[in-house]
Write an enzyme that holds these catalytic residues in place. Structure first.
Site, PDB file in Angstrom:
ATOM      1  N   CYS A 143       0.830  -1.214   0.000  1.00 41.30           N
ATOM      2  CA  CYS A 143       0.000   0.000   0.000  1.00 41.30           C
ATOM      3  C   CYS A 143       0.864   1.264   0.000  1.00 41.30           C
ATOM      4  CB  CYS A 143      -0.950   0.001   1.198  1.00 41.30           C
ATOM      5  SG  CYS A 143      -0.138  -0.117   2.808  1.00 41.30           S
ATOM      6  N   HIS A 179      -1.382   1.210   7.481  1.00 42.39           N
ATOM      7  CA  HIS A 179      -1.906   1.200   6.108  1.00 42.39           C
ATOM      8  C   HIS A 179      -1.801   2.594   5.492  1.00 42.39           C
ATOM      9  CE1 HIS A 179      -4.152  -0.180   2.711  1.00 42.39           C
ATOM     10  NE2 HIS A 179      -5.202   0.585   2.948  1.00 42.39           N
TER      11      HIS A 179
END
Length: 485
Positions: A113, A433
């Protein structure tokens, strides 16, 4: 690498390559490109049952030339009725992408990510895409190493795929080349790829592109990346103890927003970032002494990148820790008071015209200094401005020098509009994330959470300022508001 064949319905796909260093989810993404069956719908039979996304290839016993069976239904495409009405779904995929209003998402290939969010933010810069397209014609020059050339080509191809696809894209080639160029992004832990720092990925990728896209054989044109992202700084280095003073110049690709108990807003953090202390040898004292370095912006770019310095090394836990403090940032950023005196003088006239143009929209009269001058006929433009890339203060540059199609030269105003935010959710840079929030040409905002583009309201973008465990801004990208010359 292992080559297998895959049987799906009536089709047989031969010589499908499996990279056993990557999780099976990557292999499923390859099959998605071949069959149109999303990874979550795929059922692939292997030894012991169904192939799991995070399985260990070494325990599955898959051999060279083996035939695998896959079950699953592809995404359906609605067909046009016989009357001839044309639906978006019936258009060629490239036209579908245009009608979609935003580019495609990127599959997460296993803790990637950080890479996906970096790519989505940089992909929002049209001048960078133009320079990459031009790079395909020029090819690799002698002063660019092969790995830099390959990563530049992979970036160009990935940007192109994002623009043309309506389905999420699996950035496998780009990721493999990135790891080859920068092995730190290929670190493994328990046979899984580790989360990496998005800012480091951003910096390394821009550095590579700056090497490849530099105008070779010409001293007149600066390299494209410097023209688009380079910030020229002039610094005064002073030692209070000895009275010594000197000046320095440098060019950077981003400004730092330092965070402390006194910092509540981006502007305060930028001021902290432009002032620092360093210890070095003093010739007059004959020993080490403390020097204060105070910097000012002496040349502005088309796109101003700002990093929030949220991570620091925590000795107790031996890992990067995160500063969760809330730091507000604006949709419109004015850096005039952070500039050198020379640059401020160059910005004054364009800023006056800018104020008059904005005043006209509110029904106000133009300022006295600009009334009656030809400058009043200049209209606001959505084009971008740049520094001259030479270390000299500048507020004008041609697009041709930046490696894009030549248009009218533009003047910087020192005012920037927010166009992308890269956020991080979690307590450590090595976990959590990353997500990209990108403003489209239509003015709408899209949240790119890996393969899921999600429309967002502009008023929610500035709420990513921290103060808790929700996503908070780590990198902000601002676009110059300029005037045509």
């Amino acid at each position: 690498m292992i080559n297998v064949s895959v049987k799906w319905q009536k089709e047989l796909f031969k010589a499908v390559e499996i990279d056993t260093t990557q999780p099976p989810y990557v292999f499923k993404c390859q099959l998605y490109d071949l069959t149109g069956v999303p990874p979550e719908r795929q059922k692939i039979m292997v030894k012991g049952g169904l192939l799991k996304d995070d399985a260990d290839w070494s325990t599955l016993g898959v051999k060279e030339g083996q035939k695998l069976m896959m079950m699953g239904t592809a995404d359906e495409i609605v067909k046009a009725p016989e009357k001839g009405t044309v639906f978006v779904e019936d258009l060629p995929e490239e036209e579908q992408a245009i009608n979609l209003g935003h580019s495609a998402g990127l599959f997460n290939l296993g803790n990637t990510c950080y890479m996906n969010s970096t790519v989505q933010c940089l992909h929002s810069v049209p001048e960078l895409k133009s320079a990459l397209i031009n790079y395909s014609h020029s090819g690799r020059s002698n002063d660019v190493d092969q790995t830099s050339h390959t990563l530049t080509v992979a970036t160009r191809d990935l940007f192109n795929e994002l623009d043309k696809s309506v389905k999420p894209v699996a950035p496998m080639q780009f990721w493999m080349v990135l790891r080859k160029k920068y092995p730190q992004f290929g670190q493994l832990h328990n046979n899984s790829f580790m989360q990496q720092d998005a800012e480091e990925c951003w910096t390394q990728l821009l550095y590579t592109l700056s090497q490849s896209l530099r105008s070779s054989g010409s001293s007149e044109n600066p390299d494209t990346v410097k023209a688009l992202f380079g910030v020229d700084l002039v610094s005064r280095v002073h030692c209070a103890e000895s009275g010594e003073e000197s000046s320095e110049t440098e060019s950077v690709h981003s400004l730092k927003c330092h965070i402390s108990q006194e910092v509540n807003h981006l502007h305060e953090g930028l001021k902290h970032g432009l002032k620092s202390e360093l210890e070095k040898n003093s010739p007059s004292l004959g020993r080490s002494a403390v020097y204060v370095k105070e910097s000012r912006i002496n040349g502005l770019p088309r796109y101003l990148t700002i990093q929030f310095v949220r991570f620091f090394w925590k000795r107790e836990s031996n890992q990067k820790a995160k500063i969760l403090r809330k730091v507000d940032y604006p949709l419109e950023l004015d850096v005039y008071d952070l500039c050198s005196e020379d640059l401020r003088k160059k910005l004054e006239a364009p800023r006056r015209i800018l104020r008059d143009e904005e005043g006209k929209k509110l029904g106000l009269k133009p300022s006295e200094k600009s009334s009656g001058s030809k400058d009043n006929d200049i209209k606001m433009s959505d084009a971008e401005g740049a520094s001259n890339g030479s270390g000299e203060p500048s507020n004008a540059m041609s697009d041709e020098a930046a490696g894009v199609q030549p248009e009218k030269e533009t003047q910087l105003t020192g005012v920037y509009d927010l166009v992308a935010v890269l956020t991080h959710k979690g307590r450590s840079a090595d976990s959590g994330h990353y997500v990209a929030w990108v403003k489209q040409e239509s003015g709408k905002w899209i949240e790119y959470d890996d393969d899921s583009p999600i429309p967002q309201r502009e008023e929610d973008i500035t709420k990513l300022s921290g103060g808790g465990d929700w996503h908070m801004a780590y990198i902000c990208l601002y676009k110059a508001r300029v005037l045509p010359m």
